[in-house]
Write an enzyme that holds these catalytic residues in place. Structure first.
Site, PDB file in Angstrom:
ATOM      1  N   PHE B 312      24.077  24.127  74.605  1.00  0.00           N
ATOM      2  CA  PHE B 312      24.071  23.446  73.314  1.00  0.00           C
ATOM      3  C   PHE B 312      24.582  22.034  73.518  1.00  0.00           C
ATOM      4  O   PHE B 312      25.589  21.833  74.179  1.00  0.00           O
ATOM      5  CB  PHE B 312      24.935  24.206  72.305  1.00  0.00           C
ATOM      6  CG  PHE B 312      24.446  25.596  72.059  1.00  0.00           C
ATOM      7  CD1 PHE B 312      23.428  25.837  71.159  1.00  0.00           C
ATOM      8  CD2 PHE B 312      24.978  26.668  72.758  1.00  0.00           C
ATOM      9  CE1 PHE B 312      22.954  27.114  70.939  1.00  0.00           C
ATOM     10  CE2 PHE B 312      24.505  27.956  72.553  1.00  0.00           C
ATOM     11  CZ  PHE B 312      23.499  28.174  71.637  1.00  0.00           C
ATOM     12  N   ASP B 313      23.892  21.080  72.938  1.00  0.00           N
ATOM     13  CA  ASP B 313      24.166  19.690  73.298  1.00  0.00           C
ATOM     14  C   ASP B 313      25.430  19.141  72.663  1.00  0.00           C
ATOM     15  O   ASP B 313      25.872  18.073  73.017  1.00  0.00           O
ATOM     16  CB  ASP B 313      22.976  18.803  72.948  1.00  0.00           C
ATOM     17  CG  ASP B 313      22.969  18.439  71.489  1.00  0.00           C
ATOM     18  OD1 ASP B 313      23.214  19.333  70.671  1.00  0.00           O
ATOM     19  OD2 ASP B 313      22.718  17.270  71.176  1.00  0.00           O
ATOM     20  N   LYS B 314      25.988  19.832  71.688  1.00  0.00           N
ATOM     21  CA  LYS B 314      27.203  19.302  71.095  1.00  0.00           C
ATOM     22  C   LYS B 314      27.840  20.378  70.240  1.00  0.00           C
ATOM     23  O   LYS B 314      27.188  21.336  69.833  1.00  0.00           O
ATOM     24  CB  LYS B 314      26.898  18.078  70.242  1.00  0.00           C
ATOM     25  CG  LYS B 314      25.900  18.365  69.159  1.00  0.00           C
ATOM     26  CD  LYS B 314      25.592  17.140  68.346  1.00  0.00           C
ATOM     27  CE  LYS B 314      24.436  17.453  67.424  1.00  0.00           C
ATOM     28  NZ  LYS B 314      23.872  16.279  66.808  1.00  0.00           N
TER      29      LYS B 314
END
Lengths: 77, 633
Positions: B312-314
């Site tokens: 998950f990118d953030k």
């Protein structure tokens, strides 16, 4: 250059694709790179030069193979 | 219309007539022992039936393709020549009837996607030269045209409201069911529906350039996209049909047995194999599209079904994304210290600093000097002649701030409640403590657990946030790993590392600054209503930011891949059985071969259609799993 979007009767056999690609791709005045025969959408998209060929001729090439053309639209590309 | 076209367009009638003739023939033969009527009926049925097939075969040969029609035509002509009219009539009838059934069932597998494309606007009310609005074909609308949309009408283009206001349902683009209010200068999107009011809009993008147009194009191309396996099958069938033809010819040359030769022609038709995998693909993509999940193609199913790790990118993907000061405490007289705190935090664009500032609100500020950012600690600066330290416990220790047992206990309690700490000290004296935390998105924990249940081994968050915040989210959600303080290129590097270890990696991002990772991942997943970049670089688009869609997508991918495998097994199995029957049994003939062949095509199509109903089954599984998670807890 004109952009054609041709809706065909439901295509059921994948070999239809090869046939239509062969027939339309062999016409003079069409842009071969733009030719897209979409099996599931049963649709042909192609750009052509309206000084060399007409949409009617393209439709005829497809109909001669035995596929009904339901609707076609042409727009300047 | 030419004669040929007439025959082709009355294919269905021909099928019906030849079916009736066959029935008449059989009645005459077995009911009345009348061989003459039997023969005549079957000859007419053969000739009538083979006509459309032969015309298509001829068309194929002209463009140098040996299609199934060619095999069947030769077989039928052969059967007529050896005066086996029964076979010739039944084979043509079965072939025609089979194609009719195929077209009908294929249409249902494509129905989900059709529903989507039919949501595309067809007409628009365009302002003509005389100022009146007239209904025109959507094809005749150009950029810059002024269009009117009335209550209940579909917005025909992407555009900007110039007059009027109303509420628009944008579910077709964002998946969000609540209507959105639009007024002058609001952006509106093609395919959305004006629920009330009347608006005039200026067309900014039309047709395929609109967001909706792109979604449709994406889906239409996805259903025709081919995985490596399918390309192999395509290549295979290109060679397969000529090989069957040669094989049948050789059989005839060596055995002089026409019957056997033409039977091989019919049995060799590669129907189910060619159509089996595309059918599953179309149905799977259609199911996804209906549920707000756009698969970019059949390869995405293969990869997603095997996914090992999801990155998950953030933290914002998993949290509400809005850190707030949840609790705070001061030590001694701290009014001035809070002003200092606000002054120092004003220098930073860290999310925690923003949370602090919005908590403090309007407060007196002082000029800040000698700001020093301590990596992984916080900020030290000089304000009004005092040394101010703002940061975590490590920074306080480094600054030799006096921390008594009570203060340390406060830190501990705050951290336990899931807060990131912002501690303020002025001239070595502890002044204030703030606990900041971000809310976890509701339902996300269950979604992640469901993904684990579906066989995903690693759930990792890669974040630009500080490690503390990231760790908290990871702990709360039971993530496998959480890495903070990352730049976009660090994320891509981490992804590469996992791939080098042989893992299949999905990357969930918003597609703007993370395009390298999205493109590099085995499955790039773009969240939220598709921006252009996201649509172009990703493999999977989730139309709204609902994480349960991802879990649904994984389940759907697994089911679809299984379905494809079943279809391949069915298709190959049928060919093997038929071919061995030809050589080792008495009962096999052309008609039975054609019957089994057509039946197997229908079986794979119907099997593929099951994917359209995955929704019910999937959500049931999901609920059961959810229930079991709850009981475990």
């Amino acid at each position: 250059m004109q952009k054609a979007n041709i809706q065909l009767e439901t295509l059921t056999c994948p070999s239809c694709l090869q046939k239509i690609e062969g027939a339309v791709g062999g016409l003079k005045g069409i842009d071969k790179d733009s030719l897209k025969v979409m099996f599931n959408a049963s649709r042909v998209k192609v750009n052509f030069n309206d000084e060399e060929i007409s949409i009617e001729k393209i439709e005829k090439a497809i109909q001669d193979l035995g596929y009904e053309v339901k609707k076609s639209r042409v727009k300047a590309a | 219309m030419s004669f040929q076209q007439k025959i082709l367009s009355s294919k269905n009638k021909i099928t019906l007539i030849s079916g009736i003739l066959i029935v008449i023939g059989f009645i005459a033969h077995f009911g009345f022992g009348n061989t003459q009527v039997f023969n005549i009926a079957f000859i007419i049925a053969s000739i009538l039936g083979v006509a459309p097939i032969a015309i298509q075969a001829f068309g194929a040969l002209k463009v140098k393709v040996i299609s199934i029609d060619v095999l069947v035509t030769i077989a039928v002509i052969g059967a007529v020549l050896i005066q086996n009219y029964e076979e010739s009539a039944i084979v043509t009838f079965l072939f025609l009837f089979g194609s009719w059934l195929e077209a009908r069932t294929l249409n249902s597998t494509r129905s989900a996607i059709k529903e989507l494309t039919e949501m595309a606007p067809e007409v628009a009310f365009k302002q003509m030269e005389n100022g009146e609005f007239e209904e025109v074909d959507i094809w005749d609308v150009d950029e810059g045209d002024i269009l009117q949309v009335r209550t209940g009408g579909k917005v025909p283009v992407d555009g900007t409201v110039i007059i009027g206001e109303g509420h628009i349902n944008e579910a077709s683009i964002t998946g969000e069911a609540d209507p959105v209010r639009k007024e002058t200068d609001s952006e509106v999107f093609a395919g959305t529906i004006l629920e009330n009011g009347t608006i005039q809009i200026r067309a900014d993008r039309v047709g395929e350039d609109t967001t909706f147009g792109k979604i449709i194009e994406l889906v239409e191309e996805a259903q025709d996209s081919k995985s490596a396996a399918e390309r192999f099958i395509d290549k295979f069938s290109q060679w397969y049909t000529p090989v069957v033809l040669v094989g049948a010819f050789l059989t005839w040359v060596f055995t002089q047995n026409v019957e056997l030769a033409i039977t091989i022609l019919v049995l060799g038709c590669p129907g189910a194999l060619v159509i089996g995998v595309p059918v599953s693909n179309v149905a799977g993509i259609g199911n996804g599209a209906k549920n707000g999940i756009l698969f970019k193609g059949s390869e995405t199913f293969q990869d997603l079904a095997k996914v090992d790790s999801i990155l998950f990118d953030k933290t914002g993907t998993l949290t509400v994304g809005n850190p707030e000061v949840a609790e705070s405490k001061t030590y001694g007289d701290a009014d001035l210290a809070l002003s200092y705190l606000a002054s120092v935090e004003g220098e930073s664009d860290h999310p925690l600093a923003k949370a602090v500032l919005s908590e403090l609100g309007d407060i007196e500020l002082y000029p800040v000097d000698n700001t020093d950012v301590v990596k992984g600690g916080g900020i030290v600066a000089e304000v009004n002649g005092s040394r101010v330290a703002v940061g975590n416990v490590a920074l306080m220790e480094q600054e030799k701030v006096k921390l008594n047992a009570k203060a340390r206990k406060d830190f501990e309690t705050y951290e336990k409640r899931g807060n990131s700490l912002v501690i303020t000290a002025v001239d070595g004296e502890l002044k204030a403590l703030m606990g900041i935390r971000d809310q976890i998105r509701p339902g996300i924990k269950e979604d992640l657990q469901a993904m684990k249940n579906l066989g995903v081994k690693n759930l990792v968050v890669l974040s630009g946030d500080n490690q503390g915040t990231v760790d908290l989210v990871a702990k709360e959600l039971g993530l496998t790993n959480a890495i903070g303080n990352l730049l976009p290129e660090d994320k891509a590097a981490y992804l590469k590392e996992l791939q080098a270890e042989g893992e299949i990696v999905a990357f969930v991002g918003d597609g703007v600054n993370d395009s390298p990772s999205l493109a590099m991942a085995d499955i790039g997943v773009a969240m939220g209503s598709g921006t252009d970049v996201a649509i172009e670089t990703s493999d999977l688009v989730l139309m709204n930011s609902d994480m349960s869609r991802l879990q649904y997508a994984i389940g759907l991918a697994k089911t679809t891949v299984n379905n494809m495998r079943q279809n391949i097994v069915i298709a190959i199995g049928v060919v093997l059985v038929l071919l061995s029957a030809v050589f080792f049994s008495e009962w096999m003939n052309m008609s039975i071969g054609m019957l089994v062949h057509e039946a197997s095509i229908l079986v794979v199509i119907v099997n593929g259609m099951r994917l359209l109903r995955y929704n019910l089954k999937g959500s049931k599984d999901f609920n059961e799993k959810e229930a079991s998670v709850v009981t475990e807890a």
